[in-house]
Design a protein around this motif. Structure first.
Motif, mmCIF file in Angstrom:
data_model
loop_
_atom_site.group_PDB
_atom_site.id
_atom_site.type_symbol
_atom_site.label_atom_id
_atom_site.label_comp_id
_atom_site.label_asym_id
_atom_site.label_seq_id
_atom_site.Cartn_x
_atom_site.Cartn_y
_atom_site.Cartn_z
ATOM 1 N N UNK A 204 0.820 -1.221 0.000
ATOM 2 C CA UNK A 204 0.000 0.000 0.000
ATOM 3 C C UNK A 204 0.850 1.265 0.000
ATOM 4 N N UNK A 205 2.011 1.188 0.641
ATOM 5 C CA UNK A 205 2.886 2.361 0.715
ATOM 6 C C UNK A 205 3.523 2.681 -0.631
ATOM 7 N N UNK A 206 3.523 1.730 -1.543
ATOM 8 C CA UNK A 206 4.188 1.917 -2.826
ATOM 9 C C UNK A 206 3.229 2.109 -3.992
ATOM 10 N N UNK A 207 1.937 1.951 -3.742
ATOM 11 C CA UNK A 207 0.971 2.065 -4.823
ATOM 12 C C UNK A 207 0.984 3.453 -5.471
ATOM 13 N N UNK A 208 1.087 4.495 -4.660
ATOM 14 C CA UNK A 208 1.060 5.862 -5.188
ATOM 15 C C UNK A 208 2.259 6.102 -6.107
ATOM 16 N N UNK A 209 3.445 5.698 -5.650
ATOM 17 C CA UNK A 209 4.645 5.870 -6.472
ATOM 18 C C UNK A 209 4.576 5.006 -7.724
ATOM 19 N N UNK A 210 4.077 3.794 -7.575
ATOM 20 C CA UNK A 210 3.940 2.900 -8.722
ATOM 21 C C UNK A 210 3.012 3.514 -9.763
ATOM 22 N N UNK A 211 1.875 4.018 -9.312
ATOM 23 C CA UNK A 211 0.908 4.629 -10.226
ATOM 24 C C UNK A 211 1.507 5.868 -10.884
ATOM 25 N N UNK A 212 2.267 6.644 -10.123
ATOM 26 C CA UNK A 212 2.915 7.839 -10.680
ATOM 27 C C UNK A 212 3.798 7.471 -11.858
ATOM 28 N N UNK A 213 4.619 6.443 -11.682
ATOM 29 C CA UNK A 213 5.529 6.037 -12.758
ATOM 30 C C UNK A 213 4.773 5.462 -13.952
ATOM 31 N N UNK A 214 3.717 4.701 -13.684
ATOM 32 C CA UNK A 214 2.919 4.177 -14.797
ATOM 33 C C UNK A 214 2.238 5.309 -15.555
#
Length: 231
Positions: A180-190
């Motif tokens: 959950x802590x990485x979803x925002x960063x993951x979505x940003x890069x996608x």
């Protein structure tokens, strides 16, 4: 990318007469006369010009990837003639990586990718392409498997805005704990990958949205909008 690199290389390697012939080849290409351009480049390459082989290698490699295997050997031959140049090292690495015009050899490909990455030449586009290609080998080849090193290479290229590197950072971050802590960063890069033309990121974004809150999605889009490339 190749044109920017060649502009610098022409200044370093080509004599005044050769540079004039090179301009004739460029005019021929602009007019759609590839046959004449190839003739000029071949003559220049045979005289020892180090820029002409890059053009020849590019054209032959393109033909090889479109199905002409014999042109793959020609691409490898000409790129080998300018192997001291980073542009040629990168292309030779890709030929070994893909098995085009030569044997598929990930070890040789990796050595060349690393030489480009570690070069003193200021060539960010080429270095980022080498980082992504090397990262893919680390991710997918059992003989080189090193996910941490792959992520390091992808992260550097992603900071510069490379679309494929952004896609891979999005994929990697999705699987990191706590997720959950990485979803925002993951979505940003996608989101960045998709906005830069890597449309295969769209499906990953849609899948990730099912796991995120509306607030998290909004935050990720805000971060993407505020993102700027860095060194």
């Amino acid at each position: 990318m190749i044109k920017k690199y060649l502009a610098l290389s022409m200044f370093v390697f080509s004599s005044q007469a050769m540079a004039a012939d090179m301009r004739d080849a460029e005019v021929a290409m602009d007019r759609g006369n590839l046959k004449l351009a190839m003739k000029i480049w071949t003559e220049l390459a045979e005289k020892g010009d180090l820029v002409a082989p890059v053009h020849l290698g590019y054209q032959y490699a393109k033909n090889a990837r479109n199905g002409n295997k014999e042109d793959g050997k020609k691409a490898y031959y000409w790129y080998s003639k300018c192997a001291e140049m980073d542009a040629c090292k990168l292309e030779l690495a890709k030929l070994h990586d893909e098995g085009v015009g030569t044997s598929r050899d990930k070890q040789k490909a990796m050595v060349l990718y690393r030489q480009v990455i570690d070069s003193d030449l200021d060539w960010s586009d080429g270095k980022d392409e080498a980082r992504v290609k090397a990262g893919l080998i680390y991710m997918t080849d059992k003989n080189f498997h090193d996910k941490a090193e792959a992520e390091k290479l992808f992260a550097t290229a992603a900071r510069h805005g490379d679309p494929q590197a952004c896609l891979w950072m999005g994929l990697i971050l999705q699987g990191k704990q706590p997720v959950n802590d990485n979803y925002v960063e993951a979505y940003k890069f996608l989101y960045l990958a998709n906005s830069k033309g890597n449309y295969s990121a769209m499906g990953q974004m849609q899948n990730l949205e099912q796991k995120m809150t509306n607030a998290e999605i909004a935050q990720a889009k805000k971060l993407a909008a505020e993102w700027r490339p860095s060194k």
